[in-house]
Design a protein around this motif. Structure first.
Motif, PDB file in Angstrom:
ATOM      1  N   UNK A  75       0.832  -1.210   0.000  1.00  0.00           N
ATOM      2  CA  UNK A  75       0.000   0.000   0.000  1.00  0.00           C
ATOM      3  C   UNK A  75       0.867   1.261   0.000  1.00  0.00           C
ATOM      4  N   UNK A  76       1.921   1.232   0.827  1.00  0.00           N
ATOM      5  CA  UNK A  76       2.802   2.400   0.908  1.00  0.00           C
ATOM      6  C   UNK A  76       3.522   2.643  -0.414  1.00  0.00           C
ATOM      7  N   UNK A  77       4.003   1.590  -1.051  1.00  0.00           N
ATOM      8  CA  UNK A  77       4.701   1.737  -2.329  1.00  0.00           C
ATOM      9  C   UNK A  77       3.735   2.123  -3.454  1.00  0.00           C
ATOM     10  N   UNK A  78       2.521   1.595  -3.373  1.00  0.00           N
ATOM     11  CA  UNK A  78       1.539   1.901  -4.419  1.00  0.00           C
ATOM     12  C   UNK A  78       1.191   3.385  -4.439  1.00  0.00           C
ATOM     13  N   UNK A  79       1.187   4.007  -3.284  1.00  0.00           N
ATOM     14  CA  UNK A  79       0.921   5.443  -3.214  1.00  0.00           C
ATOM     15  C   UNK A  79       1.965   6.247  -3.976  1.00  0.00           C
ATOM     16  N   UNK A  80       3.130   5.652  -4.145  1.00  0.00           N
ATOM     17  CA  UNK A  80       4.216   6.320  -4.878  1.00  0.00           C
ATOM     18  C   UNK A  80       4.338   5.787  -6.304  1.00  0.00           C
ATOM     19  N   UNK A  81       3.357   4.992  -6.722  1.00  0.00           N
ATOM     20  CA  UNK A  81       3.343   4.468  -8.079  1.00  0.00           C
ATOM     21  C   UNK A  81       4.433   3.452  -8.365  1.00  0.00           C
ATOM     22  N   UNK A  82       4.879   2.736  -7.321  1.00  0.00           N
ATOM     23  CA  UNK A  82       6.015   1.828  -7.474  1.00  0.00           C
ATOM     24  C   UNK A  82       5.621   0.356  -7.552  1.00  0.00           C
ATOM     25  N   UNK A  83       4.341   0.054  -7.758  1.00  0.00           N
ATOM     26  CA  UNK A  83       3.894  -1.334  -7.899  1.00  0.00           C
ATOM     27  C   UNK A  83       3.421  -1.547  -9.332  1.00  0.00           C
ATOM     28  N   UNK A  84       4.009  -2.505 -10.021  1.00  0.00           N
ATOM     29  CA  UNK A  84       3.668  -2.795 -11.412  1.00  0.00           C
ATOM     30  C   UNK A  84       2.524  -3.815 -11.448  1.00  0.00           C
ATOM     31  N   UNK A  85       1.305  -3.317 -11.453  1.00  0.00           N
ATOM     32  CA  UNK A  85       0.138  -4.198 -11.410  1.00  0.00           C
ATOM     33  C   UNK A  85      -0.028  -4.985 -12.706  1.00  0.00           C
ATOM     34  N   UNK A  86       0.371  -4.418 -13.826  1.00  0.00           N
ATOM     35  CA  UNK A  86       0.280  -5.149 -15.087  1.00  0.00           C
ATOM     36  C   UNK A  86       1.171  -6.392 -15.061  1.00  0.00           C
ATOM     37  N   UNK A  87       2.362  -6.249 -14.516  1.00  0.00           N
ATOM     38  CA  UNK A  87       3.248  -7.401 -14.388  1.00  0.00           C
ATOM     39  C   UNK A  87       2.632  -8.458 -13.473  1.00  0.00           C
ATOM     40  N   UNK A  88       2.091  -8.033 -12.356  1.00  0.00           N
ATOM     41  CA  UNK A  88       1.515  -8.981 -11.398  1.00  0.00           C
ATOM     42  C   UNK A  88       0.336  -9.745 -11.993  1.00  0.00           C
ATOM     43  N   UNK A  89      -0.448  -9.081 -12.838  1.00  0.00           N
ATOM     44  CA  UNK A  89      -1.610  -9.747 -13.449  1.00  0.00           C
ATOM     45  C   UNK A  89      -1.203 -10.919 -14.327  1.00  0.00           C
ATOM     46  N   UNK A  90      -0.033 -10.836 -14.934  1.00  0.00           N
ATOM     47  CA  UNK A  90       0.419 -11.913 -15.821  1.00  0.00           C
ATOM     48  C   UNK A  90       1.350 -12.903 -15.127  1.00  0.00           C
ATOM     49  N   UNK A  91       1.739 -12.594 -13.889  1.00  0.00           N
ATOM     50  CA  UNK A  91       2.754 -13.395 -13.203  1.00  0.00           C
ATOM     51  C   UNK A  91       2.223 -14.129 -11.984  1.00  0.00           C
ATOM     52  N   UNK A  92       1.131 -13.616 -11.390  1.00  0.00           N
ATOM     53  CA  UNK A  92       0.727 -14.096 -10.076  1.00  0.00           C
ATOM     54  C   UNK A  92       0.355 -15.576 -10.057  1.00  0.00           C
ATOM     55  N   UNK A  93      -0.244 -16.094 -11.133  1.00  0.00           N
ATOM     56  CA  UNK A  93      -0.678 -17.486 -11.121  1.00  0.00           C
ATOM     57  C   UNK A  93       0.517 -18.429 -11.035  1.00  0.00           C
ATOM     58  N   UNK A  94       1.626 -18.088 -11.709  1.00  0.00           N
ATOM     59  CA  UNK A  94       2.818 -18.932 -11.669  1.00  0.00           C
ATOM     60  C   UNK A  94       3.495 -18.854 -10.310  1.00  0.00           C
ATOM     61  N   UNK A  95       3.485 -17.664  -9.732  1.00  0.00           N
ATOM     62  CA  UNK A  95       4.031 -17.500  -8.382  1.00  0.00           C
ATOM     63  C   UNK A  95       3.217 -18.327  -7.389  1.00  0.00           C
ATOM     64  N   UNK A  96       1.903 -18.296  -7.533  1.00  0.00           N
ATOM     65  CA  UNK A  96       1.028 -19.047  -6.643  1.00  0.00           C
ATOM     66  C   UNK A  96       1.269 -20.550  -6.771  1.00  0.00           C
ATOM     67  N   UNK A  97       1.352 -21.048  -7.995  1.00  0.00           N
ATOM     68  CA  UNK A  97       1.573 -22.482  -8.199  1.00  0.00           C
ATOM     69  C   UNK A  97       2.922 -22.919  -7.615  1.00  0.00           C
ATOM     70  N   UNK A  98       3.943 -22.098  -7.801  1.00  0.00           N
ATOM     71  CA  UNK A  98       5.235 -22.415  -7.210  1.00  0.00           C
ATOM     72  C   UNK A  98       5.184 -22.412  -5.697  1.00  0.00           C
ATOM     73  N   UNK A  99       4.450 -21.459  -5.137  1.00  0.00           N
ATOM     74  CA  UNK A  99       4.298 -21.384  -3.684  1.00  0.00           C
ATOM     75  C   UNK A  99       3.641 -22.644  -3.132  1.00  0.00           C
ATOM     76  N   UNK A 100       2.594 -23.098  -3.785  1.00  0.00           N
ATOM     77  CA  UNK A 100       1.906 -24.307  -3.331  1.00  0.00           C
ATOM     78  C   UNK A 100       2.836 -25.518  -3.377  1.00  0.00           C
ATOM     79  N   UNK A 101       3.628 -25.619  -4.435  1.00  0.00           N
ATOM     80  CA  UNK A 101       4.560 -26.736  -4.562  1.00  0.00           C
ATOM     81  C   UNK A 101       5.641 -26.668  -3.482  1.00  0.00           C
TER      82      UNK A 101
END
Length: 272
Positions: A75-101
């Protein structure tokens, strides 16, 4: 059981750990786990937690504290525009699957395996960050397709086994792919949340009913540790975020490398 004085000393150590972890979460996007895991590991040794589950309990507890810390840091970084939400939208599912494994594997390997993974990865990243310049590039832009999937899955799996957020691996990886370090730190904070939530539930389930667990534990999560660390770490995370946007990239890299080096050395010592 430890006496009252020992308990008070441990509580003070955990409280200070919470402050330091929160500042690091905001400053480096690491979710605080790089500090919390080794401190909890030593604390559990002091109160005679069974060595066979000591690292599991430290990792699971750390991940639980990261849920709140990474959310506040994001939240703090997002206020400064430092979170790349477009990247997260295409990456989060792979991160999640790796986390579960990674969480599934961590629940069944020996404690020494988790310690070795933590120490080796921390040392490697420390050397990388200390010996490369801020403008070091392996390539321009993140890999696409299978490369992107593999990098996200690996990040999630290793981070879950280490009990850390996304910054320890995410910041150097994104930086090496041409991302500005401040934006890499902000995005890594959000990655930490993606990792911490499912991994927390996984460690709770894998440790459920273990007879070696200390009191006030839900699976491999110490409720006492979470209660003492989380409030202060979440309060301190915005302080670190402000420092991150005031510091130079080279300072951030050197701080990151130093903390990782010290942590790796201590964990290697624990294997001897």
């Amino acid at each position: 059981m430890p006496d009252l004085i020992t308990l008070l000393e441990l509580a003070a150590i955990l409280a200070m750990t919470g402050v330091v972890a929160g500042i690091l979460a905001g400053l480096l996007g690491v979710g605080g786990g790089i500090v919390i895991v080794p401190v909890l590991f030593q604390m559990f040794a002091l109160i005679d937690v069974d060595p066979s589950i000591r690292m599991h309990l430290a990792v699971g507890t750390s991940l639980t504290t990261i849920v709140a810390t990474s959310a506040i840091s994001t939240r703090a970084h997002n206020r400064r525009g430092a979170v790349d939400w477009d990247l997260l939208k295409s990456w989060w599912i792979w991160i999640l699957l790796g986390t579960l494994a990674g969480t599934a594997v961590a629940g069944y390997v020996r404690s020494a395996v988790l310690i070795a993974v933590f120490a080796c990865v921390a040392l490697f990243v420390s050397i990388f960050m200390a010996t490369t310049k801020p403008d070091f590039r392996l390539r321009d832009g993140l890999p696409r397709g299978a490369g992107k999937a593999a990098s996200g899955a690996a990040m999630g799996a290793v981070s879950a086994m280490m009990g850390i957020g996304g910054g320890t691996l995410g910041v150097p990886f994104m930086s090496a792919c041409g991302y500005p370090v401040h934006k890499a730190v902000g995005t890594a904070a959000a990655i930490g949340f993606i990792i911490a939530v499912p991994a927390t539930f996984g460690f709770m389930l894998s440790g459920w009913g273990d007879e070696a667990l200390p009191e006030l534990s839900i699976g491999f999560v110490s409720i006492l540790g979470v209660v003492l660390i989380t409030p202060l770490s979440t309060a301190a995370a915005p302080w670190g975020a402000r420092l991150a946007h005031a510091a130079s990239p080279i300072v951030l890299r050197r701080l990151f490398a130093l903390f990782l080096l010290l942590t790796a050395a201590r964990m290697f010592w624990g294997l001897l």
